[in-house]
Design a protein around this motif. Structure first.
Motif, PDB file in Angstrom:
ATOM      1  N   GLU A 173      26.349  51.906 -18.698  1.00 45.15           N
ATOM      2  CA  GLU A 173      26.069  49.788 -17.998  1.00 45.15           C
ATOM      3  C   GLU A 173      26.489  49.079 -19.795  1.00 45.15           C
ATOM      4  N   ASN A 233      30.030  48.836 -20.154  1.00 46.36           N
ATOM      5  CA  ASN A 233      30.782  47.313 -19.783  1.00 46.36           C
ATOM      6  C   ASN A 233      30.092  46.281 -20.373  1.00 46.36           C
ATOM      7  N   THR A 283      28.713  55.463 -12.477  1.00 46.12           N
ATOM      8  CA  THR A 283      27.384  55.996 -13.457  1.00 46.12           C
ATOM      9  C   THR A 283      28.597  55.999 -14.859  1.00 46.12           C
TER      10      THR A 283
END
Length: 466
Positions: free
Chosen positions: A162, A165, A214
């Motif tokens: 996350e 990103n 993930t």
């Protein structure tokens, strides 16, 4: 014998045959007193470990044309040889050049051009290093790195992408775990490789949680993304290899077994060696793929003073740290999960068959006890007992007690890296349990099978100085 005097000179009168003998002897004495053998370098007053059959220690040595021509005592070498370059070692110790029997020299060189993640203490530190490194990268260029190990962190679970990103929405990122058998990629890299939730492949894992990727990729899944990373041009490749060479020479490494290269890289190595830029002596194992087999069998084995290509590197399973090693029973710290082989057993058998027929060497990465058993039994099928083909098991890390005998019975070489034992000792027992761990890193037991064993570091998985 009479003396005859003249106004200009005196000489001995001897029978003809004795005249010739004594004249020749006189010339020899004069020459031996006046002339010494030429050497390019003389080193004296050193402690030189020769590692000959007696493990003798010398004080001095003479070197010519890149080779040691003689070792011995200080007075003897200094009397017999002369050189424009004479070094007094002042008692320092000199060893022969070390040979690393399992490493990734080319991969190490390229890793020096990427973000270094070795020694990171957390996922947050990984992200910080990536941000710093990316400041000097042009827009759109891949950000790659290697060296993180979740086993060294307070939170020992695999991270998720996350934050990657958020930090790099438009730049593809691929960060390899320390062992190279797992990686994390951001969404941009996953999109570039066409990876979607639910995708399956043999010998690998694409992690999905709550229906989302993930970014964690294990073993063959890593290749789906790494195949999209642009390769270096000749100039950048040369820079990487020469830097790797410099660092290796600084630690005393003068020979490397590079485990798993494509034939294009071998040709690049040949050119750099022929030009005199790359002086490292290399034994190269070609990677297990069709194009390398076709190239190798068409070209034949390569044997020069600095390059040998006569073997293939095959992968049976993954690594213990990322739980990709194939075990006979599930992991003690992950019930129901035994790891996996990276290819069907039929593939390993077919590769062994063609390599045996062609008279090449087979060198197979095997970590788990199931991975080792699979390859050992296939080897034994073709080797059929004692031989001198020197087929190798790379790592031989976890071996079932019933399988050690197969090494000695078929002269199979366990090529091991003792430093893995110290790196893994903090968590290997958790992975394997108290009984199975007794057959792990069992180097003394493996040594007894053939009474010799090659050692390596597996750098850059480990440091080149270990």
């Amino acid at each position: 014998m009479t003396f005859k005097n003249t106004s200009t000179r005196s000489f001995l009168t001897l029978p003809a045959g004795r005249q010739v003998f004594h004249f020749s002897f006189l010339i020899f004495l004069l020459a031996s007193c006046k002339f010494r053998q030429k050497a390019d370098l003389i080193i004296h007053h050193a402690t030189i470990y020769t590692v000959d059959e007696r493990f003798s220690v010398a004080e001095a040595m003479a070197i010519r044309d890149g080779r040691i021509v003689e070792v011995g005592k200080n007075d003897d070498i200094l009397k017999q040889y002369e050189s424009d370059l004479v070094e007094d070692a002042k008692g320092k110790t000199i060893f022969p050049g070390f040979i690393d029997a399992h490493a990734h020299f080319v991969g190490y060189g390229f890793s020096l051009q990427t973000v270094d993640l070795v020694g990171t203490g957390s996922w947050e530190e990984v992200l910080n290093r990536c941000q710093d490194f990316a400041k000097n990268l042009p827009p759109g260029i891949w950000l790659t790195g290697r060296g993180w190990d979740q086993n060294d962190w307070a939170v020992k679970d695999f991270p998720s992408n996350e934050k990657l990103n958020e930090l790099f929405p438009d730049r593809p990122v691929l960060l390899n775990r320390i062992d190279g058998h797992a990686a994390i990629a951001n969404n941009k890299a996953l999109e570039t490789a066409g990876i979607r939730p639910g995708d399956k492949l043999e010998g690998g894992e694409i992690e999905v949680k709550s229906g989302k990727l993930t970014g964690i990729l294990v073993d063959n899944a890593v290749d789906l993304v790494s195949a999209k990373v642009p390769g270096p041009d000749d100039a950048r490749a040369k820079e990487a290899l020469l830097l790797a060479q410099k660092n290796c020479f600084a630690t005393g490494l003068t020979g490397i077994h590079d485990c798993g290269l494509d034939h294009e890289t071998v040709e690049r190595i040949q050119k750099l060696q022929q030009s005199g830029d790359l002086k490292m002596r290399m034994y190269v194992m070609l990677s297990d793929n069709k194009k390398n087999f076709e190239w190798a069998f068409a070209k034949g084995k390569i044997k020069t003073d600095r390059l040998t290509v006569s073997g293939f590197k095959v992968y049976a399973d993954g690594a213990l740290g990322s739980r990709g090693a194939c075990l006979l029973q599930p992991y003690s710290d992950k019930p129901g999960w035994p790891g996996f082989l990276l290819s069907p057993q039929a593939h390993f058998d077919s590769v062994a068959n063609i390599i045996y027929q062609k008279g090449w060497q087979m060198c197979t990465h095997a970590i788990g006890d199931s991975g080792n058993r699979t390859i050992l039994n296939i080897y034994a099928k073709y080797l059929k007992g004692k031989n001198d083909l020197r087929w190798r098991i790379e790592h031989a890390q976890v071996v079932d007690q019933n399988d050690f005998r197969i090494f000695g019975g078929n002269n199979i070489i366990p090529s091991v890296q003792p430093t893995h034992g110290t790196s893994d000792m903090y968590w290997a027992g958790d992975r394997l349990g108290p009984v199975r761990v007794k057959g792990a890193y069992a180097y003394q037991q493996l040594l007894k099978e053939n009474n010799w064993i090659p050692l390596g570091t597996d750098f850059p998985v480990e440091d080149i100085s270990t």
